[in-house]
Design an enzyme around this catalytic site. Sequence first.
Site, PDB file in Angstrom:
ATOM      1  N   HIS A   1       0.801  -1.223   0.000  1.00  0.00           N
ATOM      2  CA  HIS A   1       0.000   0.000   0.000  1.00  0.00           C
ATOM      3  C   HIS A   1       0.840   1.281   0.000  1.00  0.00           C
ATOM      4  CE1 HIS A   1      -3.362  -2.665   0.881  1.00  0.00           C
ATOM      5  NE2 HIS A   1      -2.814  -3.049   2.004  1.00  0.00           N
TER       6      HIS A   1
HETATM    7  O1  RIB Z   1      -5.435  -0.027   4.315  1.00  0.00           O
HETATM    8  C1  RIB Z   1      -4.030   0.027   4.204  1.00  0.00           C
HETATM    9  C2  RIB Z   1      -3.494   1.224   4.914  1.00  0.00           C
HETATM   10  O2  RIB Z   1      -3.853   1.178   6.311  1.00  0.00           O
HETATM   11  C3  RIB Z   1      -1.958   1.296   4.906  1.00  0.00           C
HETATM   12  O3  RIB Z   1      -1.557   2.635   5.002  1.00  0.00           O
HETATM   13  C4  RIB Z   1      -1.595   0.568   6.162  1.00  0.00           C
HETATM   14  O4  RIB Z   1      -0.304   0.945   6.654  1.00  0.00           O
HETATM   15  C5  RIB Z   1      -2.669   1.043   7.101  1.00  0.00           C
HETATM   16  O5  RIB Z   1      -2.268   2.324   7.610  1.00  0.00           O
END
Ligand code: RIB
Length: 311
Positions: free
Chosen positions: A241
């Site tokens: 992500h």
């Molecule tokens: O849904 C994924 C996100 O939420 C990423 O930024 C992970 O690190 C959490 O913060």
Amino acid sequence: MTALPLIIDCDPGVDDAIALLLALASPEDLNLLGITTVAGNVPLSLTQQNALKICELAGRPELPVFAGCPRPLLRPLLTAEHVHGTTGLEGVTFPNPSRAIQPQHGVAFLIERLTQTQQPITLATLGPLTNIAVALIQEPAIAHQIDRIVVMGGAITQGNVTPAAEFNIYVDPQAAQVVFEAGLDLTLISLDVTHQVLTTPERLDQIRALNTPVSAAAASLLAYYGTADAERYGLPGAPLHDPCVIAYLLAPHLFSGRALRVDIEVNSCLTLGQTLVDRWQSTGQPPNAQVIEQVDADGVYDLLINRLAKL
Ligand code: RIB
Ligand code: CA
């Protein structure tokens, strides 16, 4: 080209850690002015220390790290130890950081830096948007000094906390609403993009093959992280992500999207935290975000591996 003035707001968190390493490995491109931390994946007491640990791992112990808000604006804090481990950086045991966080509150840093800056600053947000929202509420004029904000969060189709909502937005939907309605030049990198960028075993092996202390730590973090996600989604690897935000800043040509209207659900108990993306302009509302939809996943991983090799 001069390095882009940048502040990263994050909740490390394994993928935040990899994103920080990618940014710290790119000083010619990114002038990282500071890191603000927020409660999210794990409580603030851990996210702030984890950010210090990653700066130390990258050989940048002098980089200022600030602690921001310890909880969302209204909702109780929801954390994600099941994804990131109890420390937030499961998979690696880091030494205690040699430096402390800055005494200034993260929100105060954001306001001061944005108020004093001679040139607009880019914000990269990797966690719940609480710090950014509080800064905008306390000092709305800073919006004019935010060149653009690149947000990891939301989902065009399916959430990861509920069918409708992604973690960063779900944790603090009211903060997200403040940010999305602030009139900023906002780019949204949602789960629909990050689920195209998977940490497959082959890619993990490529990171390991760099054979450096940083790459070993990154590989160990990634090996632990997201095994639950990969199994849950039946994917050949965990979605990556937060590094997609930094990759976008470094190599925007790897991404494509459209200017669309995005609204945040803050009331419904069924769809709380949903990023309602008006893909077919049915609301008649003007666009408020550049919504990324496609990504060259190989390109992102090539960039990540190339830059990790520099640390
Ligand atoms: O849904 C994924 C996100 O939420 C990423 O930024 C992970 O690190 C959490 O913060
Ligand atoms: Ca994060």
